[in-house]
Design a protein around this motif. Structure first.
Motif, PDB file in Angstrom:
ATOM      1  N   ILE A 170      -2.388  17.865  -2.145  1.00  0.00           N
ATOM      2  CA  ILE A 170      -1.727  16.630  -1.741  1.00  0.00           C
ATOM      3  C   ILE A 170      -1.848  15.708  -2.943  1.00  0.00           C
ATOM      4  CG2 ILE A 170      -1.744  14.744  -0.071  1.00  0.00           C
ATOM      5  CD1 ILE A 170      -3.007  16.637   1.935  1.00  0.00           C
ATOM      6  N   ARG A 225       6.853  15.616   2.050  1.00  0.00           N
ATOM      7  CA  ARG A 225       6.642  14.364   1.310  1.00  0.00           C
ATOM      8  C   ARG A 225       6.548  13.204   2.293  1.00  0.00           C
ATOM      9  NH1 ARG A 225      11.320  15.738  -2.365  1.00  0.00           N
ATOM     10  NH2 ARG A 225      10.672  17.767  -1.623  1.00  0.00           N
ATOM     11  N   HIS A 226       5.820  12.208   1.900  1.00  0.00           N
ATOM     12  CA  HIS A 226       5.629  11.039   2.757  1.00  0.00           C
ATOM     13  C   HIS A 226       6.119   9.802   2.028  1.00  0.00           C
ATOM     14  CE1 HIS A 226       3.326  13.471   5.535  1.00  0.00           C
ATOM     15  NE2 HIS A 226       2.615  13.921   4.514  1.00  0.00           N
ATOM     16  N   LEU A 265      -5.130   9.118   0.469  1.00  0.00           N
ATOM     17  CA  LEU A 265      -4.899   9.333  -0.955  1.00  0.00           C
ATOM     18  C   LEU A 265      -4.339   8.058  -1.602  1.00  0.00           C
ATOM     19  CD1 LEU A 265      -4.802  11.472  -3.285  1.00  0.00           C
ATOM     20  CD2 LEU A 265      -2.388  11.722  -2.734  1.00  0.00           C
ATOM     21  N   VAL A 266      -3.397   7.412  -0.937  1.00  0.00           N
ATOM     22  CA  VAL A 266      -2.778   6.211  -1.517  1.00  0.00           C
ATOM     23  C   VAL A 266      -3.815   5.096  -1.663  1.00  0.00           C
ATOM     24  CG1 VAL A 266      -1.006   4.431  -1.226  1.00  0.00           C
ATOM     25  CG2 VAL A 266      -0.496   6.800  -0.608  1.00  0.00           C
ATOM     26  N   VAL A 268       3.571  10.196  -1.509  1.00  0.00           N
ATOM     27  CA  VAL A 268       2.665  11.354  -1.525  1.00  0.00           C
ATOM     28  C   VAL A 268       3.478  12.631  -1.353  1.00  0.00           C
ATOM     29  CG1 VAL A 268       0.837  12.504  -0.197  1.00  0.00           C
ATOM     30  CG2 VAL A 268       0.721  10.038  -0.596  1.00  0.00           C
ATOM     31  N   GLU A 269       3.118  13.649  -2.123  1.00  0.00           N
ATOM     32  CA  GLU A 269       3.764  14.947  -1.976  1.00  0.00           C
ATOM     33  C   GLU A 269       2.726  15.997  -1.587  1.00  0.00           C
ATOM     34  OE1 GLU A 269       7.545  14.888  -4.916  1.00  0.00           O
ATOM     35  OE2 GLU A 269       5.585  15.159  -5.883  1.00  0.00           O
ATOM     36  N   PRO A 278      -0.330  12.281  -5.523  1.00  0.00           N
ATOM     37  CA  PRO A 278       0.479  11.067  -5.614  1.00  0.00           C
ATOM     38  C   PRO A 278       1.840  11.403  -6.218  1.00  0.00           C
ATOM     39  CG  PRO A 278      -1.248  11.082  -7.300  1.00  0.00           C
ATOM     40  CD  PRO A 278      -1.506  12.256  -6.416  1.00  0.00           C
ATOM     41  N   SER A 279       2.886  10.746  -5.727  1.00  0.00           N
ATOM     42  CA  SER A 279       4.227  10.952  -6.276  1.00  0.00           C
ATOM     43  C   SER A 279       4.333  10.274  -7.636  1.00  0.00           C
ATOM     44  CB  SER A 279       5.259  10.337  -5.333  1.00  0.00           C
ATOM     45  OG  SER A 279       5.137   8.918  -5.400  1.00  0.00           O
ATOM     46  N   ARG A 325       2.290   7.078  -9.031  1.00  0.00           N
ATOM     47  CA  ARG A 325       1.541   7.154 -10.295  1.00  0.00           C
ATOM     48  C   ARG A 325       2.002   6.069 -11.267  1.00  0.00           C
ATOM     49  NH1 ARG A 325       2.824  12.158 -12.454  1.00  0.00           N
ATOM     50  NH2 ARG A 325       3.853  12.899 -10.561  1.00  0.00           N
ATOM     51  N   GLY A 371      -1.330  11.125   4.242  1.00  0.00           N
ATOM     52  CA  GLY A 371      -0.923  10.419   3.042  1.00  0.00           C
ATOM     53  C   GLY A 371      -1.735   9.164   2.753  1.00  0.00           C
ATOM     54  N   GLU A 427      -6.083   5.907  -4.556  1.00  0.00           N
ATOM     55  CA  GLU A 427      -5.436   5.694  -5.856  1.00  0.00           C
ATOM     56  C   GLU A 427      -5.415   4.206  -6.203  1.00  0.00           C
ATOM     57  OE1 GLU A 427      -4.248   7.665  -8.217  1.00  0.00           O
ATOM     58  OE2 GLU A 427      -4.432   9.617  -7.226  1.00  0.00           O
TER      59      GLU A 427
END
Lengths: 348, 348
Positions: free
Chosen positions: B329, B23-24, B293-294, B12-13, B331-332, B336, B290, B297
């Motif tokens: 915030i 960033r996480h 969101l993860v 996560v950014e 997804p990296s 993705r 973080g 996703e």
């Protein structure tokens, strides 16, 4: 915005039982006023947003413009202009006084409102059935300083927070000159309090703080302005943060040998005037809990006689809700090794 | 406790302006009930403390022992036993009712006190000039469930939180069996609410959640107990967290297709009963921002029709204090890419 790891070392570990439960990576630069790096741990070239850690730089125009003299600002008002304050009564009064001296009202503050950092102040507002106002925002002193600068220079105070307002242009130029770095407009963000924040490398930030503390490499009027702001912060440490908070504790314990100032998203800067050094730290994930331990470790390595005063900051306890110690926040091996090297370099 | 980086990918950014400000990194495992990994991103073998993410496992003895039947517990009481609740009136009442049915008093709760997660509940306490009690602790429902289990089994309820109390021994055995992993006593920590938390690999945790949701690989009475707890959480989603909070929103929107439960220090677990999958995530630095969101996703990649219901969770805004959007915030790239692969594997 890559998917790759930053590659920065672990600086802090959060230990529960016998295991490191969480960890914080980051980078730290220690520099002198000439840009000579005494320490570069992790990537100190990548631009990071300094956020509130550079409020003392953002307050320089308040002095340099002559506003502080015209309005006869006191140490408490100058200190609160450099502060991330707790929103306690003393802070609100200092900001109100600063605004009044510049013939401005609270309604000019563009920082937005949040509940005071101080639990006491929050409770007092709740008891009074009130909502927090912009003046309770931890940045209201900085904003009042920007407003007073605009007022003194005969500029329209409304819009003082916008990147193209002369006060913000002046601040950007001062940051650029003090840190000896070009500020790339494509690397500008808007801070939580609505003013611009420009990304710059930790290396440059550390150099800027070395110059702020020692005056070396700064034009005489800027060196004098920085000295006056630092003096105000050392004289009124409770105005820079608040009772029980890190920067207030360190300023009070170590004045005039160590100035520290934290910012959002894991940034912390420091200046050691007698040693001519500046320190700049960014925790990659933005966690505040790592920064104070790292700054304390560095200061204790560079100023051995400060270790005792910092002991409460060096022992990061993790407590459960019953108050029993169930873990600790500790420097990583990488940080401990770097600190050992730093201490022996310093001792030479 | 090494000084080395975890090597886990950025998941996560946190973006401000055009730059990733923070960033996480972290690791995530998706498994079926047989331990077949559908996804392993980062190190899924390193033991991590699951904290409150496994409250549903910790509540299994409440059903398996017969306590829930004897005390005629309702869905709200079972849901709050699996909860990290907000300390709102509904939560406090459900915990009080659970305790009363087991003929126990609030004073038995060993979780310690903290201000309610709910701002409304906190304000109400302040207005009443009261301090928070153990019952406002987000874990009080779990503790009440443990106490009721002890009471039903004729065990001394005092000391129910200690690692050697039969209720805790029972819970440790159930976690071990459900996740098919040995729990190493040297990897036991004490949770914020004073009960033991055993470190185990994300891989094993994900497998455990696959089993909880589908019942596959569990003895019939455990499968039935897990089904009953999930049913309670799906029926009373507001009791599992609270209004406005992630787990309540997801449970309410996606029942009975997705169970999620967060824990402290960046842990989040989920179960997708229809797909027979379990998900376990740990953000290395312990940040909560973080995890949601993860998980969103991943769920959206595995259950495409859930994407719309999750849209509010997939768009992580960063606002300033005036409410203006200044970042997001996101997804990296690594996350993705993994999600694209997951969605296409799922579509096959």
């Amino acid at each position: 915005m890559t998917g790759a790891d930053s590659g920065n070392p672990v600086l802090v570990e959060v230990i529960r039982g016998a295991l490191a439960e969480s960890r914080h990576t980051g980078a730290v630069a220690i520099s002198d006023a000439h840009g000579r790096l005494m320490l570069a741990l992790g990537d100190v070239e990548r631009p990071i947003y300094p956020r509130s850690a550079i409020k003392a730089m953002q307050a320089l125009p308040l002095i340099e413009s002559g506003a502080a003299d015209t309005f006869a600002l006191g140490e408490d008002e100058l200190a609160v202009a450099c502060a991330s304050h707790s929103g306690d009564k003393v802070h609100v009064e200092a900001v109100q006084s600063l605004l009044a001296k510049a013939s401005l009202e609270e309604s000019y503050l563009a920082c937005g409102a949040h509940w005071p950092i101080s639990e006491d102040a929050t409770r007092t507002l709740i008891w009074a059935r009130e909502r927090p106002r912009a003046i309770h925002n931890n940045c209201s002193g900085k904003h009042a300083g920007m407003l007073a600068t605009a007022q003194h220079l005969g500029l329209e105070p409304r819009g003082y927070e916008r990147p193209d307002h002369p006060v913000q242009v002046m601040i950007a130029r001062i940051i650029s000159e003090t840190c000896d770095v070009d500020l790339d407009p494509s690397r500008m963000g808007i801070d939580g309090c609505s003013v611009p924040t420009f990304a710059l490398p930790l290396r440059a930030l550390a150099r800027g703080f070395a110059r702020l503390g020692s005056g070396e490499g700064l034009p005489p009027e800027r060196a004098s302005a920085a000295r006056r702001l630092f003096h105000a912060c050392f004289s009124e440490p409770a105005h820079v943060a608040g009772e029980g908070r890190f920067d207030t504790i360190v300023l009070r314990a170590l004045a005039p040998n160590c100035f520290t100032k934290g910012g959002a998203e894991g940034v912390h800067c420091a200046s050691l005037p007698k040693l001519g050094l500046g320190i700049a730290l960014k925790i990659d994930d933005g966690a505040k809990r790592g920064t104070e331990l790292v700054i304390s470790e560095i200061v204790a390595a560079l100023i051995p006689e400060a270790r005792e005063a910092l002991s409460g900051q060096l022992d990061g306890e993790v407590l459960n809700w019953r108050g029993t110690r169930v873990g600790r926040i500790a420097p990583s091996e990488a940080l401990r090794n770097a600190m050992r090297a730093l201490a022996s370099e310093r001792a030479r």
